[in-house]
Design a protein around this motif. Structure first.
Motif, short mmCIF file in Angstrom:
data_model
loop_
_atom_site.label_atom_id
_atom_site.label_comp_id
_atom_site.label_asym_id
_atom_site.label_seq_id
_atom_site.Cartn_x
_atom_site.Cartn_y
_atom_site.Cartn_z
N GLU A 28 46.04 20.49 29.10
CA GLU A 28 45.51 20.91 27.80
C GLU A 28 46.63 21.36 26.86
O GLU A 28 46.61 21.05 25.67
CB GLU A 28 44.49 22.04 27.97
N VAL A 29 47.60 22.08 27.39
CA VAL A 29 48.73 22.53 26.57
C VAL A 29 49.56 21.33 26.12
O VAL A 29 49.98 21.25 24.97
CB VAL A 29 49.60 23.54 27.35
N GLU A 30 49.76 20.41 27.03
CA GLU A 30 50.58 19.23 26.72
C GLU A 30 49.92 18.36 25.65
O GLU A 30 50.59 17.81 24.77
CB GLU A 30 50.79 18.39 28.00
N ILE A 31 48.59 18.28 25.67
CA ILE A 31 47.87 17.42 24.74
C ILE A 31 47.64 18.08 23.39
O ILE A 31 47.62 17.43 22.35
CB ILE A 31 46.51 17.01 25.35
N SER A 32 47.50 19.40 23.38
CA SER A 32 47.10 20.12 22.17
C SER A 32 48.04 19.88 20.99
O SER A 32 49.25 20.04 21.09
CB SER A 32 47.04 21.62 22.45
N ASP A 33 47.45 19.51 19.86
CA ASP A 33 48.22 19.32 18.63
C ASP A 33 48.59 20.65 17.98
O ASP A 33 49.36 20.67 17.02
CB ASP A 33 47.43 18.48 17.63
N LEU A 34 48.05 21.75 18.48
CA LEU A 34 48.34 23.06 17.91
C LEU A 34 49.54 23.73 18.57
O LEU A 34 50.00 24.78 18.12
CB LEU A 34 47.12 23.99 18.03
N VAL A 35 50.03 23.14 19.63
CA VAL A 35 51.16 23.72 20.38
C VAL A 35 52.45 23.01 19.99
O VAL A 35 52.55 21.79 20.07
CB VAL A 35 50.93 23.62 21.91
N ASP A 36 53.44 23.79 19.58
CA ASP A 36 54.77 23.27 19.25
C ASP A 36 55.46 22.90 20.56
O ASP A 36 55.80 23.77 21.36
CB ASP A 36 55.56 24.35 18.51
N LYS A 37 55.65 21.61 20.78
CA LYS A 37 56.20 21.15 22.06
C LYS A 37 57.65 21.57 22.25
O LYS A 37 58.11 21.75 23.39
CB LYS A 37 56.06 19.63 22.17
N ASN A 38 58.40 21.75 21.17
CA ASN A 38 59.76 22.26 21.29
C ASN A 38 59.75 23.69 21.82
O ASN A 38 60.52 24.05 22.72
CB ASN A 38 60.48 22.19 19.94
N GLN A 39 58.86 24.51 21.25
CA GLN A 39 58.73 25.89 21.71
C GLN A 39 58.20 25.94 23.14
O GLN A 39 58.59 26.79 23.94
CB GLN A 39 57.81 26.67 20.77
N LEU A 40 57.31 25.00 23.46
CA LEU A 40 56.78 24.94 24.83
C LEU A 40 57.89 24.66 25.83
O LEU A 40 57.97 25.33 26.87
CB LEU A 40 55.70 23.86 24.91
N ASN A 41 58.75 23.70 25.52
CA ASN A 41 59.85 23.37 26.43
C ASN A 41 60.80 24.55 26.60
O ASN A 41 61.29 24.83 27.71
CB ASN A 41 60.61 22.16 25.91
#
Length: 327
Positions: free
Chosen positions: A297-310
């Protein structure tokens, strides 16, 4: 092209010379006429619009979006109306329209998906919601609300609304415009003075949040977190905002408690898990944090900044490695 249904496009603009051509070009294929209401531009907005074949009318801005949108309706002569803003782009052509449904006399409006680009530096961060942007040119159909104006209720008095897959992309949230935020706050406060409801308080809290006025946002979100007036998605948005605000204040228990729900919206669910993962990391529960960060869900979510996630995942793994090495 023989258009069985003719469409008037309405655009409200002020000092949008840099972007209005994009909006106009995106609707030229499907529009019989494009009505631009200029509310006081000092740049080339009106000139550009005129050169591109639009009908341009000038009206003073009176701190009321519904008022100016209803003025645009009065100039519209076609059977149906599409409303688009200068900072938006329609991603569909005339052939994509649900013409069969629009020929049904029982249907008065078409819902579209509005995709908001909310980070100028990261185009992958999006928020989405459905909104009635195409509707019949009927004198009974008019906008209400000084800001975040609505037309759905007006349509539903005499018609039904069809949910389409058409998409409009909105770029106005990519950067923070202090002047617009101040304007929105002022208009929302005026609306609340005359007719308060939790829907308006929700948008006021969102405006405060966007402006960085976190305490003001927190106070309102706390008051409406259990409001029956909000939609399920709005209620979940309030809870995720509170989760973020409590996390920023190091109030981890409060953040965890308010995030104790599961959303059926994949984007909201991903953001909820991401915030909760940061709460877990902040309280030393690294394994749970990594489990949440790495969820689908986190990986797919368009509301999550993937750079910040990494960055968050790398930080959690380094933290875990450091603890294990000390054992």
């Amino acid at each position: 092209m023989n258009k069985q249904i003719k469409i008037s496009v309405n655009i409200i603009a002020k000092n949008e010379a840099d972007i209005i051509a994009n909006a106009i070009n995106s609707v030229k294929d499907l529009a019989e006429e494009i009505i631009v209401i200029d509310t006081g531009s000092t740049d080339e907005t009106a000139t550009i619009s005129t050169r591109m074949g639009c009908e341009v009318y000038f009206h003073n801005w009176e701190d009321d979006f519904s008022l100016i949108r209803n003025i645009a309706l009065q100039y519209s002569t076609c059977d149906w109306i599409l409303v688009i803003d200068a900072d938006e782009i329609a991603t569909f052509n005339y052939e994509d329209l649900p013409l069969m449904q629009m020929s049904d006399e029982k249907i008065g409006g078409i819902n579209l998906l509005l995709v908001n680009h909310i980070d100028e530096e990261n185009s992958s961060i999006l928020s989405k919601h459905r909104y009635t942007r195409i509707f019949r040119n009927d004198k009974s159909i008019r906008f209400t609300g000084r800001i975040h104006e609505q037309i759905r209720e007006s349509i539903e008095k005499n018609y039904t609304i069809y949910d389409s897959d058409l998409v409009i992309e909105h770029f106005g949230y990519e950067s923070i415009d202090k002047e617009k935020l101040e304007r929105n706050t002022r208009l929302l406060e005026k609306d609340i003075e005359s007719d308060a409801d939790d829907w308006k308080y929700f948008h006021l809290a969102e405006t405060h949040f966007s402006a960085g006025e976190k305490e003001k946002a927190l106070n309102i979100f706390e008051k409406i977190v259990s409001s029956p007036e909000l939609t399920e998605l709005q209620s979940e948005r309030v809870k995720t905002r509170l989760g973020q605000l409590y996390l920023a204040k190091d109030e981890y228990n409060k953040s965890q408690q308010v995030l104790d729900f599961v959303s059926t919206d994949i984007d909201v669910e991903g953001l909820r898990k991401y915030i909760l993962g940061t709460v877990m990391l902040s309280t030393g529960n690294i394994d749970k944090s990594l489990e949440l960060y790495n969820s689908s869900e986190v990986e797919i979510s368009d509301l999550v900044d993937k750079n910040q996630l990494n960055i968050a995942i790398q930080g959690a793994m380094q933290y875990k490695s450091l603890i294990e090495n000390k054992k």
